[in-house]
Scaffold this motif. Structure first.
Motif, PDB file in Angstrom:
ATOM      1  N   MET A 104       9.253  -6.467   4.865  1.00  0.00           N
ATOM      2  CA  MET A 104      10.557  -6.169   4.256  1.00  0.00           C
ATOM      3  C   MET A 104      10.667  -6.779   2.860  1.00  0.00           C
ATOM      4  SD  MET A 104      13.287  -6.413   7.383  1.00  0.00           S
ATOM      5  CE  MET A 104      14.613  -5.555   6.513  1.00  0.00           C
ATOM      6  N   LEU A 105      10.165  -7.984   2.687  1.00  0.00           N
ATOM      7  CA  LEU A 105      10.214  -8.646   1.389  1.00  0.00           C
ATOM      8  C   LEU A 105       9.418  -7.876   0.344  1.00  0.00           C
ATOM      9  CD1 LEU A 105      11.258 -11.163  -0.084  1.00  0.00           C
ATOM     10  CD2 LEU A 105       9.171 -12.336   0.618  1.00  0.00           C
ATOM     11  N   VAL A 106       8.224  -7.422   0.717  1.00  0.00           N
ATOM     12  CA  VAL A 106       7.381  -6.658  -0.210  1.00  0.00           C
ATOM     13  C   VAL A 106       8.013  -5.299  -0.513  1.00  0.00           C
ATOM     14  CG1 VAL A 106       5.142  -5.518  -0.447  1.00  0.00           C
ATOM     15  CG2 VAL A 106       5.253  -7.855   0.411  1.00  0.00           C
ATOM     16  N   LEU A 107       8.538  -4.633   0.512  1.00  0.00           N
ATOM     17  CA  LEU A 107       9.171  -3.327   0.308  1.00  0.00           C
ATOM     18  C   LEU A 107      10.412  -3.414  -0.580  1.00  0.00           C
ATOM     19  CD1 LEU A 107       8.982  -1.603   3.816  1.00  0.00           C
ATOM     20  CD2 LEU A 107       7.860  -0.863   1.713  1.00  0.00           C
ATOM     21  N   SER A 108      11.138  -4.511  -0.504  1.00  0.00           N
ATOM     22  CA  SER A 108      12.388  -4.610  -1.260  1.00  0.00           C
ATOM     23  C   SER A 108      12.180  -4.737  -2.767  1.00  0.00           C
ATOM     24  CB  SER A 108      13.222  -5.790  -0.749  1.00  0.00           C
ATOM     25  OG  SER A 108      12.560  -7.006  -1.017  1.00  0.00           O
ATOM     26  N   ILE A 109      10.953  -4.887  -3.198  1.00  0.00           N
ATOM     27  CA  ILE A 109      10.659  -4.993  -4.632  1.00  0.00           C
ATOM     28  C   ILE A 109      10.877  -3.660  -5.346  1.00  0.00           C
ATOM     29  CG2 ILE A 109       8.814  -5.450  -6.307  1.00  0.00           C
ATOM     30  CD1 ILE A 109       7.698  -7.479  -4.293  1.00  0.00           C
ATOM     31  N   PHE A 142      20.465  -3.080   8.308  1.00  0.00           N
ATOM     32  CA  PHE A 142      21.735  -2.713   8.940  1.00  0.00           C
ATOM     33  C   PHE A 142      21.549  -2.460  10.432  1.00  0.00           C
ATOM     34  CE2 PHE A 142      25.070   0.328  10.126  1.00  0.00           C
ATOM     35  CZ  PHE A 142      26.181  -0.419   9.791  1.00  0.00           C
ATOM     36  N   ILE A 143      20.484  -1.759  10.787  1.00  0.00           N
ATOM     37  CA  ILE A 143      20.192  -1.487  12.203  1.00  0.00           C
ATOM     38  C   ILE A 143      19.894  -2.784  12.939  1.00  0.00           C
ATOM     39  CG2 ILE A 143      18.499  -0.417  13.759  1.00  0.00           C
ATOM     40  CD1 ILE A 143      18.387   1.921  11.685  1.00  0.00           C
ATOM     41  N   ASP A 144      19.130  -3.683  12.306  1.00  0.00           N
ATOM     42  CA  ASP A 144      18.866  -4.988  12.921  1.00  0.00           C
ATOM     43  C   ASP A 144      20.164  -5.730  13.191  1.00  0.00           C
ATOM     44  OD1 ASP A 144      16.121  -4.727  13.040  1.00  0.00           O
ATOM     45  OD2 ASP A 144      15.707  -6.006  11.305  1.00  0.00           O
ATOM     46  N   MET A 145      21.081  -5.725  12.219  1.00  0.00           N
ATOM     47  CA  MET A 145      22.358  -6.415  12.378  1.00  0.00           C
ATOM     48  C   MET A 145      23.113  -5.863  13.591  1.00  0.00           C
ATOM     49  SD  MET A 145      25.735  -6.446   9.964  1.00  0.00           S
ATOM     50  CE  MET A 145      26.068  -4.752  10.378  1.00  0.00           C
ATOM     51  N   SER A 183       6.958  -8.863  10.015  1.00  0.00           N
ATOM     52  CA  SER A 183       7.912  -7.849   9.556  1.00  0.00           C
ATOM     53  C   SER A 183       8.793  -8.388   8.430  1.00  0.00           C
ATOM     54  CB  SER A 183       8.763  -7.333  10.713  1.00  0.00           C
ATOM     55  OG  SER A 183       9.475  -8.387  11.318  1.00  0.00           O
ATOM     56  N   GLY A 184       8.999  -9.706   8.385  1.00  0.00           N
ATOM     57  CA  GLY A 184       9.743 -10.299   7.278  1.00  0.00           C
ATOM     58  C   GLY A 184       9.001 -10.132   5.964  1.00  0.00           C
ATOM     59  N   ILE A 185       7.689 -10.333   5.993  1.00  0.00           N
ATOM     60  CA  ILE A 185       6.868 -10.147   4.790  1.00  0.00           C
ATOM     61  C   ILE A 185       6.887  -8.688   4.350  1.00  0.00           C
ATOM     62  CG2 ILE A 185       4.490 -10.202   3.917  1.00  0.00           C
ATOM     63  CD1 ILE A 185       4.113 -12.771   5.623  1.00  0.00           C
ATOM     64  N   PHE A 198      23.076  -8.908   7.326  1.00  0.00           N
ATOM     65  CA  PHE A 198      24.105  -8.209   6.554  1.00  0.00           C
ATOM     66  C   PHE A 198      24.083  -8.637   5.087  1.00  0.00           C
ATOM     67  CE2 PHE A 198      28.463  -7.916   4.893  1.00  0.00           C
ATOM     68  CZ  PHE A 198      28.647  -6.541   5.007  1.00  0.00           C
ATOM     69  N   LEU A 199      23.963  -9.923   4.841  1.00  0.00           N
ATOM     70  CA  LEU A 199      24.067 -10.434   3.469  1.00  0.00           C
ATOM     71  C   LEU A 199      22.789 -10.245   2.650  1.00  0.00           C
ATOM     72  CD1 LEU A 199      26.056 -13.722   4.131  1.00  0.00           C
ATOM     73  CD2 LEU A 199      26.929 -11.549   3.234  1.00  0.00           C
ATOM     74  N   ILE A 200      21.653 -10.632   3.196  1.00  0.00           N
ATOM     75  CA  ILE A 200      20.389 -10.551   2.447  1.00  0.00           C
ATOM     76  C   ILE A 200      19.278  -9.942   3.302  1.00  0.00           C
ATOM     77  CG2 ILE A 200      20.804 -12.347   0.732  1.00  0.00           C
ATOM     78  CD1 ILE A 200      19.489 -14.359   2.580  1.00  0.00           C
ATOM     79  N   GLY A 201      19.669  -9.012   4.148  1.00  0.00           N
ATOM     80  CA  GLY A 201      18.720  -8.395   5.073  1.00  0.00           C
ATOM     81  C   GLY A 201      17.617  -7.600   4.412  1.00  0.00           C
ATOM     82  N   THR A 202      17.879  -7.044   3.237  1.00  0.00           N
ATOM     83  CA  THR A 202      16.842  -6.245   2.568  1.00  0.00           C
ATOM     84  C   THR A 202      15.626  -7.089   2.205  1.00  0.00           C
ATOM     85  OG1 THR A 202      17.877  -6.608   0.421  1.00  0.00           O
ATOM     86  CG2 THR A 202      18.487  -4.595   1.614  1.00  0.00           C
ATOM     87  N   LEU A 203      15.810  -8.396   2.086  1.00  0.00           N
ATOM     88  CA  LEU A 203      14.688  -9.292   1.789  1.00  0.00           C
ATOM     89  C   LEU A 203      13.948  -9.730   3.056  1.00  0.00           C
ATOM     90  CD1 LEU A 203      16.398 -11.549  -0.886  1.00  0.00           C
ATOM     91  CD2 LEU A 203      14.851  -9.624  -1.267  1.00  0.00           C
ATOM     92  N   GLY A 204      14.485  -9.389   4.219  1.00  0.00           N
ATOM     93  CA  GLY A 204      13.831  -9.717   5.484  1.00  0.00           C
ATOM     94  C   GLY A 204      14.007 -11.160   5.918  1.00  0.00           C
ATOM     95  N   ILE A 205      14.947 -11.878   5.324  1.00  0.00           N
ATOM     96  CA  ILE A 205      15.144 -13.294   5.635  1.00  0.00           C
ATOM     97  C   ILE A 205      15.537 -13.479   7.106  1.00  0.00           C
ATOM     98  CG2 ILE A 205      16.415 -15.391   5.015  1.00  0.00           C
ATOM     99  CD1 ILE A 205      14.502 -14.275   2.825  1.00  0.00           C
ATOM    100  N   HIS A 206      16.320 -12.556   7.651  1.00  0.00           N
ATOM    101  CA  HIS A 206      16.707 -12.658   9.061  1.00  0.00           C
ATOM    102  C   HIS A 206      15.490 -12.575   9.974  1.00  0.00           C
ATOM    103  CE1 HIS A 206      16.567  -8.353   8.213  1.00  0.00           C
ATOM    104  NE2 HIS A 206      16.513  -8.115   9.515  1.00  0.00           N
ATOM    105  N   ARG A 207      14.479 -11.831   9.557  1.00  0.00           N
ATOM    106  CA  ARG A 207      13.247 -11.730  10.332  1.00  0.00           C
ATOM    107  C   ARG A 207      12.496 -13.066  10.338  1.00  0.00           C
ATOM    108  NH1 ARG A 207      11.660  -7.171  13.324  1.00  0.00           N
ATOM    109  NH2 ARG A 207      13.210  -5.607  12.869  1.00  0.00           N
ATOM    110  N   PHE A 208      12.466 -13.738   9.197  1.00  0.00           N
ATOM    111  CA  PHE A 208      11.854 -15.067   9.124  1.00  0.00           C
ATOM    112  C   PHE A 208      12.619 -16.041  10.017  1.00  0.00           C
ATOM    113  CE2 PHE A 208      10.378 -13.307   5.022  1.00  0.00           C
ATOM    114  CZ  PHE A 208       9.016 -13.539   5.156  1.00  0.00           C
ATOM    115  N   TYR A 209      13.949 -15.959   9.988  1.00  0.00           N
ATOM    116  CA  TYR A 209      14.802 -16.828  10.802  1.00  0.00           C
ATOM    117  C   TYR A 209      14.480 -16.672  12.286  1.00  0.00           C
ATOM    118  CZ  TYR A 209      19.087 -18.384  13.167  1.00  0.00           C
ATOM    119  OH  TYR A 209      19.986 -18.985  14.013  1.00  0.00           O
ATOM    120  N   LEU A 210      14.174 -15.450  12.711  1.00  0.00           N
ATOM    121  CA  LEU A 210      13.904 -15.181  14.120  1.00  0.00           C
ATOM    122  C   LEU A 210      12.427 -15.348  14.500  1.00  0.00           C
ATOM    123  CD1 LEU A 210      16.240 -12.106  14.592  1.00  0.00           C
ATOM    124  CD2 LEU A 210      16.608 -14.451  15.374  1.00  0.00           C
TER     125      LEU A 210
END
Length: 155
Positions: A116-121, A134-137, A112-114, A95-107
């Motif tokens: 999301m991080l590249v796409l968010s640029i 949002f869907i992941d959340m 997919s985290g990389i 929810f907070l910083i999901g566009t950077l894919g940090i939640h994906r790294f956490y899991l």
């Protein structure tokens, strides 16, 4: 012979047992000789015929108390404790910083985290990563604790 249930597909009713002899044996729901559903990891006793397990009975120590719910195969209680990650923390990060894919790294989903991080640029990429996060959340919050622990095991 004794063995352990390796897996069960509740849609088809077919399962797999590892026997003490090192062989694997298939069984169907008709071969399961106990009320309820087979539990992955349960110790069982069964008869063999070629590569089939017949009259599969769970051992008394392996019988889980209470009724089992219908649906996909439910992992044993040991699987629920096998995750060092928390679905609420993952949802909050998404929810907070999901566009950077940090939640994906956490899991532990580094790939997919990389992505999301590249796409968010870029702005176009943000149009993809905002709904994705949002869907992941929502998925994490709706997932049972057992399913979450199974999908995201101890890393």
């Amino acid at each position: 012979m004794r063995g352990q249930v390796l897996g069960v597909d509740v849609r088809t009713g077919e399962g797999l047992v590892a026997g003490q002899d090192g062989q694997r044996y298939r069984f169907t729901s008709e071969d399961w000789a106990h009320r309820g559903e087979p539990v992955i990891g349960a110790e069982v006793d069964f008869e063999t015929a070629d590569d089939r397990a017949l009259s599969v009975f769970p051992l008394p120590s392996a019988v889980a108390p209470g009724p089992r719910r219908a649906g996909p195969a439910v992992p044993s209680a040991r699987a629920a404790a096998a995750s060092d990650r928390n679905k609420y923390v993952a949802a909050l990060i998404a929810f907070l910083i999901g566009t950077l894919g940090i939640h994906r790294f956490y899991l532990g989903r580094t790939g997919s985290g990389i992505v999301m991080l590249v796409l968010s640029i870029t702005l176009i990429g943000l149009a993809v990563t905002v709904p994705w996060a949002f869907i992941d959340m929502i998925r994490y919050l709706m997932m049972s604790d057992e399913e979450f622990a199974t999908r995201y095991p101890r890393g």
